[in-house]
Design a protein around this motif. Structure first.
Motif, mmCIF file in Angstrom:
data_model
loop_
_atom_site.group_PDB
_atom_site.id
_atom_site.type_symbol
_atom_site.label_atom_id
_atom_site.label_comp_id
_atom_site.label_asym_id
_atom_site.label_seq_id
_atom_site.Cartn_x
_atom_site.Cartn_y
_atom_site.Cartn_z
ATOM 1 N N PHE A 211 11.812 19.256 11.974
ATOM 2 C CA PHE A 211 10.730 18.566 11.174
ATOM 3 C C PHE A 211 10.417 16.979 12.063
ATOM 4 C CE2 PHE A 211 13.129 20.546 7.678
ATOM 5 C CZ PHE A 211 12.335 20.787 6.640
ATOM 6 N N ASP A 220 6.481 14.599 9.109
ATOM 7 C CA ASP A 220 5.674 15.612 8.519
ATOM 8 C C ASP A 220 6.678 16.206 7.744
ATOM 9 O OD1 ASP A 220 4.857 17.743 7.858
ATOM 10 O OD2 ASP A 220 3.589 18.029 9.700
ATOM 11 N N PRO A 221 6.626 16.447 6.157
ATOM 12 C CA PRO A 221 7.026 16.892 4.920
ATOM 13 C C PRO A 221 7.014 18.604 5.436
ATOM 14 C CG PRO A 221 4.925 16.702 4.036
ATOM 15 C CD PRO A 221 5.110 16.319 5.902
ATOM 16 N N THR A 238 14.088 19.781 -3.066
ATOM 17 C CA THR A 238 13.921 19.832 -2.659
ATOM 18 C C THR A 238 12.955 17.973 -1.876
ATOM 19 O OG1 THR A 238 11.746 21.436 -3.378
ATOM 20 C CG2 THR A 238 10.538 19.409 -2.395
ATOM 21 N N LEU A 239 13.346 16.896 -3.025
ATOM 22 C CA LEU A 239 13.193 15.873 -2.959
ATOM 23 C C LEU A 239 14.709 15.890 -2.131
ATOM 24 C CD1 LEU A 239 11.962 14.241 -5.707
ATOM 25 C CD2 LEU A 239 11.015 14.356 -3.830
ATOM 26 N N ALA A 242 14.634 16.234 1.647
ATOM 27 C CA ALA A 242 13.648 15.655 2.166
ATOM 28 C C ALA A 242 14.126 14.450 2.749
ATOM 29 C CB ALA A 242 12.667 15.596 1.787
ATOM 30 N N VAL A 245 17.145 14.486 5.669
ATOM 31 C CA VAL A 245 15.764 15.234 6.832
ATOM 32 C C VAL A 245 15.159 13.388 7.134
ATOM 33 C CG1 VAL A 245 13.998 16.214 7.827
ATOM 34 C CG2 VAL A 245 15.369 17.525 6.787
ATOM 35 N N GLN A 246 14.841 12.917 6.333
ATOM 36 C CA GLN A 246 13.874 11.160 6.306
ATOM 37 C C GLN A 246 14.726 10.422 7.662
ATOM 38 O OE1 GLN A 246 10.858 10.429 6.322
ATOM 39 N NE2 GLN A 246 11.724 8.522 7.897
#
Length: 333
Positions: A211, A220-221, A238-239, A242, A245-246
């Motif tokens: 990512f 980028d998601p 999913t959240l 995300a 990853v963030q």
């Protein structure tokens, strides 16, 4: 083992004078001497807990003869050494005793005192040898069992060490393949897919993905490149992915923080070179166990190599843009 008071000799005869004579013969020897006037009396002693090393019985006794007594004594105390006293006229009966009572030997009447003492000494030595052999056999069996367990443990450790060495070799070979690939410039997507293929092969995971941040530094998601990473996640998962990853893409140092989503465990590590943060490398494996530290270090090493490749690709893109701009300027002059 030498003769000692640990050895008991039991004499069985219906004549008291013979019992007194037998006891007198062994007065100077370190044996505990027991006497019984009949087979039944001797059996009572055995049932009461006496454990004579040697049992010597007269063959011809009223009621219970020597053959019958020694046969019954054998059932009570099978380890004892049994002998029978017999006259010439009772040889056939003595042979019956040998067969029925498991007799070590027979002694003819009238006996020779020294020969009788020697026979008892030999019987005691035989008893000790049998027991010593039994102890050694038991000890050998225990040692053999311990050796089998030790060998199994060593084989397991060797197998584990072999697997670890193979994993190290795979990692080194994978890093070398990537390093050789980085010697030349390649399109960014081709670079990322090549690195992910090595990661998937070396670490034996279920999927992996990069990512990346865009030119403005926003993550980028959608995965920039992926291998076996497509999976339908619900909105909450999913959240959660995300967010993980963030966090990794913004981190200064990698953390072994496993995120469990559905049937897979995910871990994300930063892709960074110096102060430049390019995004995150995410890997997943089936199960809920955290990633082992060794596996995490391998993932980080591949992420660091990816950072070098991404940096070079972006530098080349910027260089191409600058070169194109210069060409435009020169054309306008």
């Amino acid at each position: 083992m030498s003769e000692s008071t640990s050895h008991t000799i039991l004499f069985v005869d219906d004549e008291k004078s013979i019992l007194k004579a037998l006891r007198r013969i062994f007065l100077d020897d370190n044996y505990q001497v027991l006497t019984a006037g009949s087979g039944q009396e001797a059996l009572d002693l055995l049932h009461a807990g006496e454990k004579p090393t040697v049992i010597i019985s007269d063959q011809r006794m009223p009621g219970m003869g020597g053959a019958e007594f020694l046969g019954r004594a054998r059932k009570i105390l099978p380890d004892s050494i049994r002998m029978v006293l017999t006259g010439y006229a009772d040889i056939n009966a003595a042979m019956e005793s040998i067969n029925q009572g498991g007799i070590y030997r027979y002694i003819l009447k009238p006996w020779n005192d020294e020969e009788l003492k020697l026979a008892v000494k030999d019987a005691v030595l035989l008893f000790d040898l049998i027991n010593q052999n039994r102890r050694l056999t038991t000890e050998l069996e225990k040692n053999n069992l311990a050796l089998v367990e030790l060998n199994a443990s060593l084989e397991q450790k060797v197998a584990e060490r072999t697997r670890a060495l193979r994993q190290i070799i795979l990692e080194l070979e994978g890093r070398d393949r990537i390093q050789q690939y980085l010697m030349e410039l390649h399109p960014l997507n081709e670079l990322l897919q090549t690195i992910l293929a090595v990661v998937h092969e070396v670490i034996t995971i279920d999927g992996c993905a990069f990512f990346l941040k865009d030119a403005d530094g926003r993550l980028d998601p959608a995965a920039g490149a992926a291998v076996n990473f497509a999976e339908r996640l619900d909105k909450d998962d999913t959240l959660a992915l995300a967010a993980a990853v963030q966090q990794a893409a913004s981190a200064d140092e990698p953390e072994n923080q496993t995120t469990l989503l559905g049937q897979y465990s995910y871990v994300a590590v930063p892709v960074r070179k110096g102060s430049r943060k390019f995004g995150a490398l995410v890997v997943k494996k089936e199960g809920d166990k955290p990633f082992h530290e060794n596996k995490l270090r391998t993932i980080i090493s591949f992420a660091n190599q990816a950072a070098i490749g991404i940096h070079d690709c972006q530098f080349q893109e910027n260089f191409d843009d600058i070169e194109a701009s210069l060409d435009d300027v020169l054309s306008a002059i």
